[in-house]
Motif scaffolding. Sequence first.
Motif, PDB file in Angstrom:
ATOM      1  N   TYR A 234       1.037  -0.568  -0.034  1.00 33.85           N
ATOM      2  CA  TYR A 234      -0.035   0.099  -0.152  1.00 33.85           C
ATOM      3  C   TYR A 234       0.742   0.811  -0.291  1.00 33.85           C
ATOM      4  CZ  TYR A 234      -3.547   3.524   1.557  1.00 33.85           C
ATOM      5  OH  TYR A 234      -4.210   4.557   1.151  1.00 33.85           O
TER       6      TYR A 234
ATOM      7  N   ASP B 286      -6.402   4.756 -15.360  1.00 31.65           N
ATOM      8  CA  ASP B 286      -6.667   5.067 -14.308  1.00 31.65           C
ATOM      9  C   ASP B 286      -6.194   6.408 -14.553  1.00 31.65           C
ATOM     10  OD1 ASP B 286      -7.754   3.021 -13.470  1.00 31.65           O
ATOM     11  OD2 ASP B 286      -5.436   1.951 -12.894  1.00 31.65           O
TER      12      ASP B 286
ATOM     13  N   MET C 118      -5.821   7.715  -7.836  1.00 26.08           N
ATOM     14  CA  MET C 118      -7.278   6.072  -6.686  1.00 26.08           C
ATOM     15  C   MET C 118      -6.196   5.200  -8.198  1.00 26.08           C
ATOM     16  SD  MET C 118      -7.851   5.713  -3.682  1.00 26.08           S
ATOM     17  CE  MET C 118      -8.869   4.742  -3.688  1.00 26.08           C
ATOM     18  N   CYS C 119      -5.307   4.944  -8.287  1.00 22.88           N
ATOM     19  CA  CYS C 119      -4.537   3.979  -9.282  1.00 22.88           C
ATOM     20  C   CYS C 119      -5.546   2.342  -8.866  1.00 22.88           C
ATOM     21  CB  CYS C 119      -3.141   3.735  -9.171  1.00 22.88           C
ATOM     22  SG  CYS C 119      -2.279   3.480  -7.589  1.00 22.88           S
ATOM     23  N   ARG C 120      -5.785   1.436  -9.304  1.00 28.18           N
ATOM     24  CA  ARG C 120      -5.920   0.093  -8.843  1.00 28.18           C
ATOM     25  C   ARG C 120      -5.421  -0.180  -7.747  1.00 28.18           C
ATOM     26  NH1 ARG C 120      -4.400  -1.239 -14.034  1.00 28.18           N
ATOM     27  NH2 ARG C 120      -2.250  -2.586 -14.060  1.00 28.18           N
TER      28      ARG C 120
ATOM     29  N   ARG D 169      -6.729   1.068  -4.945  1.00 27.82           N
ATOM     30  CA  ARG D 169      -8.003   0.820  -4.519  1.00 27.82           C
ATOM     31  C   ARG D 169      -9.083  -0.587  -4.107  1.00 27.82           C
ATOM     32  NH1 ARG D 169      -8.781   3.025  -9.467  1.00 27.82           N
ATOM     33  NH2 ARG D 169      -9.790   0.677 -10.833  1.00 27.82           N
ATOM     34  N   GLU D 170      -7.506  -1.212  -4.568  1.00 24.83           N
ATOM     35  CA  GLU D 170      -8.001  -3.003  -3.947  1.00 24.83           C
ATOM     36  C   GLU D 170      -7.366  -2.924  -3.034  1.00 24.83           C
ATOM     37  OE1 GLU D 170      -5.026  -4.754  -6.757  1.00 24.83           O
ATOM     38  OE2 GLU D 170      -7.059  -4.770  -8.699  1.00 24.83           O
TER      39      GLU D 170
ATOM     40  N   ARG E 284      -7.230  -0.512  -0.831  1.00 21.65           N
ATOM     41  CA  ARG E 284      -8.523   0.022   0.365  1.00 21.65           C
ATOM     42  C   ARG E 284      -9.720  -1.355   0.777  1.00 21.65           C
ATOM     43  NH1 ARG E 284      -8.404   6.284  -0.648  1.00 21.65           N
ATOM     44  NH2 ARG E 284     -10.079   6.441   0.799  1.00 21.65           N
ATOM     45  N   LYS E 285      -9.953  -1.582  -0.301  1.00 24.97           N
ATOM     46  CA  LYS E 285     -11.374  -2.983  -0.356  1.00 24.97           C
ATOM     47  C   LYS E 285     -10.782  -3.502   1.033  1.00 24.97           C
ATOM     48  CE  LYS E 285     -12.686  -2.723  -4.861  1.00 24.97           C
ATOM     49  NZ  LYS E 285     -13.189  -3.295  -5.935  1.00 24.97           N
TER      50      LYS E 285
ATOM     51  N   SER F 270     -13.985   2.418   1.265  1.00 28.30           N
ATOM     52  CA  SER F 270     -14.147   2.294   0.339  1.00 28.30           C
ATOM     53  C   SER F 270     -13.488   3.279  -1.406  1.00 28.30           C
ATOM     54  CB  SER F 270     -15.784   2.972  -0.304  1.00 28.30           C
ATOM     55  OG  SER F 270     -16.034   4.179   0.214  1.00 28.30           O
TER      56      SER F 270
END
Length: 217
Positions: free
Chosen positions: A15, A117, A203-205, A208-209, A211-212, A217
């Motif tokens: 991260y 992105d 917010m690159c993928r 995002r992944e 944070r999930k 969100s």
Amino acid sequence: MNHKRLNRDQWGFQYYPYYQMRIDHELFHGTVCLIRLTDGEKNYWETPKAGRIQVTGGGMTWLELIPDGTRRVITTMYFPDGTHDPERKHYPVTADERYQPSIWYIDIIEGIEQDEDGITVFIDKYLDVIITPEGEVKVDDRDELDAAYASGELSKEQYDAALAEGEAILQAYGGDIRGLDALCAAVRKLAEERIGAGEPITMCREVREWRKTQGES
């Protein structure tokens, strides 16, 4: 030629808050990206003068600059703020005591584009220049550049342009490492001020992944 995203996803960070912005200031015009390494093991490169060079590890910050009118990506790999490795016996006083670089790695590129992105992607042209605060200046991966030209991947024009950009980098920074340090510190300060004022994480993928997995969100 390889296409590489400026969020440096190929390094496998778990991260890493990633900020990407355009800066137009009397000091600098171009693309600026900042990566905060929130965790991860320390990894090192070896150099003759500076010894072990830390390039990753929790608390480090990477600053990436693409100045307008150039074909280069300047990556400054900073130690955690206000510190440097005490093993670096000949480490100099830096332009800003908060921002102490471990190494500069300068990619020579064909150009840049954007991915789906909105992440800036650079087209890597093999040749690199490595600079340490202790005064080492090294042109790296000339063999890869030569091989790409010999295979027909690069035209004579592209090959000559890469060599010319490498020479321009050496002329600009090789004899003025303190100036390079001062430039990068000043641009980082501008970026940090923008982030402090609320510049959003890009917010690159990968972000995002992650944070999930944390229920965000």
